[in-house]
Structure formats: structure tokens, C-alpha cells
Design an enzyme around this catalytic site. Structure first.
Site, PDB file in Angstrom:
ATOM      1  N   GLY A  92       0.870  -1.176   0.000  1.00 30.50           N
ATOM      2  CA  GLY A  92       0.000   0.000   0.000  1.00 30.50           C
ATOM      3  C   GLY A  92       0.899   1.216   0.000  1.00 30.50           C
ATOM      4  N   SER A 125       5.767  -5.446  -1.340  1.00 33.54           N
ATOM      5  CA  SER A 125       5.722  -4.031  -1.734  1.00 33.54           C
ATOM      6  C   SER A 125       6.112  -3.149  -0.535  1.00 33.54           C
ATOM      7  CB  SER A 125       4.339  -3.715  -2.300  1.00 33.54           C
ATOM      8  OG  SER A 125       4.334  -2.502  -2.994  1.00 33.54           O
ATOM      9  N   ALA A 126       5.230  -2.326   0.003  1.00 34.43           N
ATOM     10  CA  ALA A 126       5.580  -1.497   1.165  1.00 34.43           C
ATOM     11  C   ALA A 126       6.101  -2.354   2.323  1.00 34.43           C
ATOM     12  CB  ALA A 126       4.370  -0.680   1.613  1.00 34.43           C
ATOM     13  N   HIS A 162       8.607  -3.410  -7.148  1.00 36.96           N
ATOM     14  CA  HIS A 162       7.965  -3.028  -8.431  1.00 36.96           C
ATOM     15  C   HIS A 162       9.015  -2.421  -9.373  1.00 36.96           C
ATOM     16  CE1 HIS A 162       3.712  -3.205  -6.894  1.00 36.96           C
ATOM     17  NE2 HIS A 162       4.226  -2.772  -5.770  1.00 36.96           N
ATOM     18  N   GLU A 197       8.686  -7.044 -10.683  1.00 36.23           N
ATOM     19  CA  GLU A 197       7.418  -7.689 -10.316  1.00 36.23           C
ATOM     20  C   GLU A 197       7.472  -9.183 -10.625  1.00 36.23           C
ATOM     21  OE1 GLU A 197       4.226  -5.367 -12.038  1.00 36.23           O
ATOM     22  OE2 GLU A 197       4.341  -3.936 -10.373  1.00 36.23           O
TER      23      GLU A 197
END
Lengths: 238, 238
Positions: A92, A125-126, A162, A197
Site C-alpha cells: 500500500g 511491496s511497502a 515493483h 514484479e
């Protein structure tokens, strides 16, 4: 210490957490202590609720028989971390994640659990940014101001999740590579792993390896970027 | 107060500062007090030197007969700001710009010059972010940690420079619109102007207008994004 650091939850056109789910299941199953429930940290969510986020992750984890508890349901989140069998930090907005974790004092209990007691840590991700020394290689917009750019510092290098090579045609804004080159110019001596990714890093017993079909792009000031594959031993980064 | 806030220095495939140079020249020529020299703030530069940055900007400004002095050449940069005929803040990394300006105490003298004495302000990219209440709608990587996310607060809304609609095929990372939606969800009541490349905002005597062929995309929590053109009066944003 055991870490599974995933670039992205979802590949374009696939279902949520579809591609990494087998690796997540294997990683948890390989834990020395049985994991039947993970503690989820949903604080990177901004445009949807923590309840919704937990439900979405729980639906996927149910496929391999692991329950998802969430830290946002506890009056004392640090205490919940101390009792966790495994810690899972979702993606997020990295600034929102860092600020909320800092406000709740979660860094020390998570570090203690993961680095000292070997509690497995999964991030995407985060959540992968959060395992690094700082959040300085996030792609996210700084929508809220955390107390500090410091992150959990579970690994001694930076991940750029990413990571992408493409750049929109006719757009003059910086490419991802240019942004990371700015980071290494301002932070000489740091390594940055551009994690494309569909890929993830597995750290276990002082060894680091890449899982995924695309190579990792490694940046360090004064050196040409290197492409490293799943066949390479990446333990030198630890 | 007179501001010229430019999305990007350079359109893809064009020479540096080519497209906005006529507008910059006109904006400076329209100043009540003659401007023959601007004071440049080069602190967004990270991978090249401040000297190089000044020289690059000076070469373009020479075409319309304006000299470019640079704040990095002064032992007392705040004093240099106090004597400036016009202030020009160039693009690069917004965090590096904010940190350096904060470390040098430049916010108050610039605010005083621009907001109280009507000294013209020109910014592009990071330099436009710097005119906003905060740097929270930058696209840049947080490569260094400023003391604060506060910016000059010359305008009461946020600009997202280099606003773009395109998204790389097959990439699962957030689109620009998704990132701004996170910002407005976390900062309800704020307006964000997505300023597409090749466009700029002109603020003069309490009036705000868009210059450029592409519309501006305006975001505010709880409202559908609006497209506003050079024919619209944007003064309601001030």
C-alpha cells in the site's frame, strides 16, 4: 532470521496474491515452530479499510490453511506482536505504513521477534520496503509525514519493489533507474536491489536468494548496475 | 504575489527549458520592478553539480537577456534571497531540495520576498512542489530525509507536476491517479492539481490561470476528478 520479501502482491491480470501464494505457504510450513496463524500489519492501506484488507489476505491464506489475525484489532498492538507466530506486512502506501507503525511503537517488538527469536517475516511491496534500513527507496507518494524515514532494518540493503525498466513514451519525468541513481549518489556505500514484479527475496540462516524468472538489478554508487539471477548467491548483500 | 509554476523543464525530445522559455521571459518582463538577474536555487540537483545546473539554466535565460545568479555561491544564502530581484527554483529531487533549503533557513526569507514584497517566483517540477503547502504530492523518491514535509506554502493547494495518464503495460504498481487518491483520502479538504507536462500555472494579483494545451486534472476527496482548461478561471483554488 527468516524473511520472505516480495516485490508485489499481484501480477497484472492475475488474482490477488496469486503468484506468490505457493512460496508463502512453503515459507510458513518450513518454520521451526508451527505457524497456524499469522499476525497481519494492514497499515499501508489508505483508500480501503483495515478490516477489508485483512479479509482479502485471509481469503488467500485460507487456501493453505493459515489464519490471518490483524494487529489493528488489538488495543495493545505491540503486545500482539510479542505473541505472533509470524508477521506479515502488506503493501500500500509506505509512508502511511511507517507513520502508523512508528506511532504505535511496533518497530522494536517486531525487530525483537524477527531478529532475536526467529519469527518469520513476510512482506510485499511497502512491507518489503519496511524490512530495509530506511523507506528511502519506496516508489510511493509521501502522503503523510512519518516521525522518521527509518524502517525495521532487518536487512542491511535497500529494496526497490515493483522495479521496472519501462517508461511511458513521450514522458519526461525520471525513469526508475534515474531515481535510484539519485538515491545512491546521496547515500554512497548503500546497495539497492531493484526487485522486478513477480520476484521475491528469501533470507534464511544468513543466506539470500532470489526467487523468480526476472533478474534483480543491483545498484551501488560508482559501479555499473548488475543483473543477478535466481542462480546467483546473493548472500554478500547481507 | 506573482508565481509561474511549471510542470516540467523539458518536453520529451526537446531542448532543456525550450517550451517554457517564452513564458518565463514574459513573466519576468511584466514585473513591476525591472529584473535583469534572477537568483537560482539549484538544490534539487543530486547527480550533477550546482555549478553545472546554474550554467545550464543561465544559457537558456541568456536568450532573453536575463542573468542567473545562484544561491549556492553565497556564504549567507538567506541574505542573497533578501536581495533577489526574482527567485527561480529548478527541478530535480524534491526531498533534496526541501532538506537543503530547510538546513539553510531559506523558507522564511523566500516567503517574505515573494508573499510580502511581490518578488516574482518561478519554479518547475520540484520547484513547483516547493510553492505548495507541503511536498506531499511530489513524484520523487525520498532519497534524503528533510526536517519537515512543509514547503513554502505560497499557494493553498497541492500541485502534482509531470501528471500523467499513461501507465506501463503489464505493470501492477499504482497509477498516478491512485497515488493522488491516497493523498486526498489521507488529507481530506485539500485540492490537488495534476499538472500535465507542457503546462504551467500563472498566479497574479489573486488570479490563477492555466497555460498549456492539456487540461489540468483536479482532485479533491469525495468529488469526481475535474478537467479544467486554459479557458477556465482557476482563481477559486487560491
Amino acid at each position: 532470521m527468516r524473511l520472505l520479501l516480495i516485490s508485489n502482491s499481484t501480477n497484472a491480470g492475475e488474482a490477488y496474491l496469486e503468484y506468490p501464494k505457493g512460496h508463502i505457504a512453503d515459507f510458513l510450513a518450513a518454520s521451526a515452530r508451527k505457524v497456524d496463524t499469522v499476525l497481519f500489519v494492514p497499515y499501508a492501506a489508505v483508500t480501503f479499510s483495515y478490516d477489508e484488507y485483512q479479509a482479502k489476505v485471509a481469503a488467500r491464506f485460507a487456501e493453505f490453511g493459515v489464519k490471518v489475525d490483524s494487529v489493528h484489532r488489538y488495543a495493545n498492538p505491540a503486545e500482539a506482536v510479542r505473541g505472533a507466530q509470524a508477521i506479515v506486512v502488506g503493501g500500500g502506501n509506505t509512508f502511511h505504513l511507517a507513520k502508523t507503525m512508528q506511532d504505535q511503537g511496533l518497530y522494536e517488538p517486531i525487530r525483537e521477534a524477527v531478529a532475536e527469536r526467529g519469527v518469520p517475516y513476510i512482506g510485499w511491496s511497502a512491507g518489503s520496503n519496511m524490512s530495509c534500513p530506511t523507506i528511502c527507496t519506496t516508489n510511493d507518494m509521501p502522503i503523510v509525514e512519518p516521525m522518521s524515514f527509518k524502517a525495521l532494518n532487518l536487512i542491511p540493503f535497500q529494496i526497490n519493489p515493483h522495479y521496472l525498466d519501462a517508461h511511458p513514451d513521450g514522458h519526461a519525468g525520471e525513469t526508475r533507474e534515474m531515481r535510484i541513481e539519485e538515491y545512491i549518489a546521496a547515500n554512497k556505500g548503500m546497495n539497492v536491489a531493484g526487485l522486478r514484479e513477480g520476484c521475491m527475496l528469501l533470507a534464511e540462516d544468513g543466506k539470500l536468494s532470489l526467487i523468480g524468472k526476472k533478474p534483480l538489478r543491483l545498484f551501488r554508487y560508482g559501479q555499473a548496475p548488475k543483473e543477478l539471477t535466481a542462480d546467483d548467491d546473493l548472500s554478500f548483500l547481507l
